[in-house]
Design a protein around this motif. Structure first.
Motif, mmCIF file in Angstrom:
data_model
loop_
_atom_site.group_PDB
_atom_site.id
_atom_site.type_symbol
_atom_site.label_atom_id
_atom_site.label_comp_id
_atom_site.label_asym_id
_atom_site.label_seq_id
_atom_site.Cartn_x
_atom_site.Cartn_y
_atom_site.Cartn_z
ATOM 1 N N ARG A 1 0.835 -1.200 0.000
ATOM 2 C CA ARG A 1 0.000 0.000 0.000
ATOM 3 C C ARG A 1 0.863 1.239 0.000
ATOM 4 O O ARG A 1 1.885 1.287 0.666
ATOM 5 C CB ARG A 1 -0.869 0.055 1.255
ATOM 6 C CG ARG A 1 -2.071 -0.770 1.187
ATOM 7 C CD ARG A 1 -2.971 -0.451 2.339
ATOM 8 N NE ARG A 1 -2.223 -0.096 3.535
ATOM 9 C CZ ARG A 1 -2.596 -0.382 4.753
ATOM 10 N NH1 ARG A 1 -3.693 -1.030 4.957
ATOM 11 N NH2 ARG A 1 -1.877 -0.026 5.781
ATOM 12 N N ARG B 1 -11.290 0.619 5.883
ATOM 13 C CA ARG B 1 -11.289 -0.779 5.437
ATOM 14 C C ARG B 1 -12.678 -1.355 5.641
ATOM 15 O O ARG B 1 -13.253 -1.253 6.708
ATOM 16 C CB ARG B 1 -10.287 -1.583 6.251
ATOM 17 C CG ARG B 1 -8.866 -1.184 5.999
ATOM 18 C CD ARG B 1 -7.938 -1.957 6.864
ATOM 19 N NE ARG B 1 -8.258 -1.624 8.257
ATOM 20 C CZ ARG B 1 -7.526 -1.965 9.283
ATOM 21 N NH1 ARG B 1 -6.465 -2.686 9.121
ATOM 22 N NH2 ARG B 1 -7.862 -1.606 10.493
ATOM 23 N N GLY C 1 -13.934 -4.998 4.827
ATOM 24 C CA GLY C 1 -13.577 -6.299 4.268
ATOM 25 C C GLY C 1 -12.344 -6.147 3.399
ATOM 26 O O GLY C 1 -11.370 -5.519 3.807
ATOM 27 N N PRO C 2 -12.399 -6.636 2.174
ATOM 28 C CA PRO C 2 -11.224 -6.530 1.298
ATOM 29 C C PRO C 2 -11.106 -5.155 0.623
ATOM 30 O O PRO C 2 -10.112 -4.858 -0.013
ATOM 31 C CB PRO C 2 -11.474 -7.611 0.245
ATOM 32 C CG PRO C 2 -12.958 -7.696 0.167
ATOM 33 C CD PRO C 2 -13.460 -7.441 1.579
ATOM 34 N N LEU C 3 -12.130 -4.310 0.779
ATOM 35 C CA LEU C 3 -12.133 -3.008 0.107
ATOM 36 C C LEU C 3 -11.432 -1.957 0.962
ATOM 37 O O LEU C 3 -11.503 -1.981 2.192
ATOM 38 C CB LEU C 3 -13.574 -2.571 -0.170
ATOM 39 C CG LEU C 3 -14.423 -3.535 -0.983
ATOM 40 C CD1 LEU C 3 -15.852 -3.031 -1.070
ATOM 41 C CD2 LEU C 3 -13.832 -3.734 -2.362
ATOM 42 N N ARG C 4 -10.770 -1.007 0.295
ATOM 43 C CA ARG C 4 -10.099 0.105 0.946
ATOM 44 C C ARG C 4 -10.558 1.398 0.271
ATOM 45 O O ARG C 4 -10.628 1.466 -0.957
ATOM 46 C CB ARG C 4 -8.573 0.011 0.816
ATOM 47 C CG ARG C 4 -7.974 -1.277 1.320
ATOM 48 C CD ARG C 4 -7.968 -1.312 2.847
ATOM 49 N NE ARG C 4 -7.289 -2.470 3.372
ATOM 50 C CZ ARG C 4 -7.879 -3.613 3.685
ATOM 51 N NH1 ARG C 4 -9.149 -3.776 3.498
ATOM 52 N NH2 ARG C 4 -7.188 -4.611 4.200
#
Length: 181
Positions: A3, A91, A93-96
């Motif tokens: 990231r 955040r 889950g898997p999303l940012r």
């Protein structure tokens, strides 16, 4: 996957993404709002006493409450001041999501402290959020979170109900983070 670190400097020149700047300061800002905003206005007791009030105000103004949600948070000034740019990486889950804001109002009174920030262009939502810690005559300390928002990006427009869920989830996380004093 690596990231990129959050950087407030790339957001400093962005404009606010809404017109009703300061509307969360009103007890009932509905009249000032363009139709289509979702509103939140919730107050919870966080404890009792002047010592707790000072600690809660410090936790709010140095963004410890925001960091206590588990989000990555960077700011152009700490403690926050008028014009401070605050960027959070949310955040889900898997999303940012990157959520840039600018402080548009400060409250620094003997019995009430806090700030409001407005969303900058590029934030998933468009609107304003206010965080205030107060102490009443009986020593009861409360945290108030007031906000108005609507979808600000194409991906939040695809699932407007999800945006409301995320806002409620974040509001609860802020309250929990303040309870951890």
């Amino acid at each position: 996957m690596r990231r990129r670190p959050l950087d407030v400097s790339c957001w400093a020149d962005r404009d606010l993404s809404y017109a009703e700047i300061g509307a969360t300061a009103d007890a009932s800002p509905t009249a000032r709002l363009t139709p289509g905003y979702h509103r939140v206005d919730e107050t919870r007791v966080v404890g009792v006493g002047a010592t707790l009030f000072d600690a809660a105000a410090g936790r709010l103004m140095d963004l410890a409450m925001h960091r206590g949600t588990g989000n990555e948070v960077v700011a152009s000034a700490v403690p926050v001041e008028l014009g401070t740019v605050i960027v959070q990486r949310l955040r889900l889950g898997p999303l940012r999501f990157v959520a840039p804001c600018r402080v548009v109002d400060l409250v620094d009174e003997p019995s009430r402290r806090g700030f409001a920030y407005g969303t900058l262009e590029g934030h998933p939502e468009s609107g304003e959020e206010r965080f205030e810690v107060a102490i009443d005559a009986n020593g009861r300390v409360t945290l108030r979170i007031a906000a108005f928002s609507r979808q600000g990006r194409w991906f939040t427009r695809l699932a407007p109900g999800l945006a409301r869920v995320v806002q409620g989830w974040m509001t609860d996380r802020y309250f929990r983070a303040m309870q951890e004093l």
